[in-house]
Design a protein around this motif. Structure first.
Motif, mmCIF file in Angstrom:
data_model
loop_
_atom_site.group_PDB
_atom_site.id
_atom_site.type_symbol
_atom_site.label_atom_id
_atom_site.label_comp_id
_atom_site.label_asym_id
_atom_site.label_seq_id
_atom_site.Cartn_x
_atom_site.Cartn_y
_atom_site.Cartn_z
ATOM 1 N N GLY A 16 37.514 43.709 46.167
ATOM 2 C CA GLY A 16 36.317 44.093 47.035
ATOM 3 C C GLY A 16 35.051 44.354 45.718
ATOM 4 O O GLY A 16 33.766 43.978 46.210
ATOM 5 N N ALA A 17 35.537 44.634 44.658
ATOM 6 C CA ALA A 17 34.330 44.720 43.576
ATOM 7 C C ALA A 17 33.818 43.203 43.193
ATOM 8 O O ALA A 17 32.683 42.989 43.021
ATOM 9 C CB ALA A 17 34.851 45.071 42.119
ATOM 10 N N MET A 18 34.617 42.128 43.595
ATOM 11 C CA MET A 18 34.277 40.934 43.100
ATOM 12 C C MET A 18 33.282 40.199 44.217
ATOM 13 O O MET A 18 32.370 39.207 44.106
ATOM 14 C CB MET A 18 35.202 39.817 43.229
ATOM 15 C CG MET A 18 35.945 39.910 41.661
ATOM 16 S SD MET A 18 34.968 39.713 40.392
ATOM 17 C CE MET A 18 34.877 37.823 40.467
ATOM 18 N N PHE A 19 33.284 40.704 45.670
ATOM 19 C CA PHE A 19 32.646 40.299 46.607
ATOM 20 C C PHE A 19 31.886 41.204 47.163
ATOM 21 O O PHE A 19 31.061 40.964 48.377
ATOM 22 C CB PHE A 19 33.687 39.885 47.524
ATOM 23 C CG PHE A 19 34.073 38.579 47.308
ATOM 24 C CD1 PHE A 19 33.554 37.358 47.357
ATOM 25 C CD2 PHE A 19 35.771 38.392 47.005
ATOM 26 C CE1 PHE A 19 34.285 36.096 46.836
ATOM 27 C CE2 PHE A 19 36.246 37.326 46.476
ATOM 28 C CZ PHE A 19 35.698 36.031 46.487
ATOM 29 N N GLY A 20 31.445 42.535 46.541
ATOM 30 C CA GLY A 20 30.279 43.216 47.141
ATOM 31 C C GLY A 20 30.506 43.687 48.333
ATOM 32 O O GLY A 20 31.642 44.336 49.008
ATOM 33 N N VAL A 21 29.526 43.603 49.384
ATOM 34 C CA VAL A 21 29.372 44.069 50.449
ATOM 35 C C VAL A 21 30.100 43.299 51.753
ATOM 36 O O VAL A 21 30.198 43.647 52.768
ATOM 37 C CB VAL A 21 27.843 44.261 50.982
ATOM 38 C CG1 VAL A 21 27.198 45.183 50.202
ATOM 39 C CG2 VAL A 21 27.420 42.822 50.994
#
Length: 279
Positions: A16-21
């Motif tokens: 999730g942090a690597m792909f944001g929204v």
């Protein structure tokens, strides 16, 4: 000039942090996560033979941290910086220049080692290159980015006397056929090497484009300090790369070493993947 891919191992970061929204239901198709929602990423450096210079771009995270640190990031794989250099016929002492795109731990950690309980530079004969704007940003970090700027990776470089700064000027020449671009969305004044090699342009994309999975514009990491700035920089960068058929060298893609991009009805998308040895 001769280029060598240097693999320093793999690590894991939250998907999730690597792909944001972008929702997991979409990004997991290209980067599947484990049971803890962690995705595997490469730490791919680049070695450049250029006359009497041997230039290493980025160094991975290194191996000097404690078990608690590695329990968060899951360093794994058979490759290490030292083993990869040796496989190309070189040692740490042969490196003349260490070019650090930015000072996040997964890009500069291997620049410093711990020997006999003491921190010291891994490349004793090298000049270490950063830029003053980014250096100041890293040694006086904001609370959000502080966990990525580890003092033990950064301060020993300055203390060694091996540190030099590149002028923060777009397109500045670092070596023959080696110019430097700058990006400011991921972190302040990140440097992107632009190389002219075998009549083609290769850009070391660092964290402006971590992987082929990040090519669509909304796929911006939550780690970026200024995501809207990243969005602008990435859009301009990818349009230029598609128009001029640049080869993009991918530091974090777990599978693909390089890629090209093309304009499509849906925007800029992946054209093909390749390796340096294909050139």
């Amino acid at each position: 000039m001769k280029l060598h891919t240097i693999e320093t191992g793999f690590f894991k970061l939250d998907g999730g942090a690597m792909f944001g929204v972008v929702p997991k239901s979409i990004w997991q198709k290209s980067n599947p996560a484990d049971a803890n929602n962690m995705c595997t990423w490469a730490m791919r450096s680049l070695l450049i033979e250029d006359g009497d210079r041997l230039i290493l771009i980025d160094t991975g995270m290194g191996e000097k941290q404690d078990d608690k640190f590695f329990s968060h990031y899951y360093l794994h794989g058979e490759d290490t910086l030292q083993k990869s250099l040796a496989a190309k016929g070189f040692s740490e002492d042969d490196i003349t220049d260490v070019f650090l795109t930015h000072l996040h731990f997964d890009h500069c950690g291997g620049a410093i080692v711990r020997k006999n309980g003491q921190l010291q530079t891994a490349f004793k004969n090298a000049v270490y290159w950063s830029n003053e704007q980014h250096w100041d940003w890293a040694v006086n970090p904001n609370a959000r980015e502080k966990a990525s700027f580890l003092k033990e990776n950064i301060l020993p470089i300055q203390e060694s006397g091996q540190l030099k700064f590149i002028e923060s000027k777009e397109g500045i020449t670092f070596a023959d056929n080696f110019n430097v671009r700058f990006a400011f969305g991921h972190t302040d004044a990140m440097m992107l090497p632009q190389l002219r090699y075998k009549d083609q342009t290769i850009i070391y994309a660092a964290d402006l484009l971590p992987s082929t999975g990040h090519i669509p514009l909304p796929y911006v990491m939550s780690y970026d300090m200024f995501p809207l700035q990243t969005l602008k920089e990435k859009a301009a960068f990818l349009e230029e790369a598609a128009l001029k058929n640049y080869i993009l060298y991918l530091e974090h893609d777990p599978v693909n070493e390089c890629c090209t991009v093309q304009q499509t009805e849906k925007g800029i998308r992946l054209k093909e993947t390749l390796q340096l040895t294909d050139l």
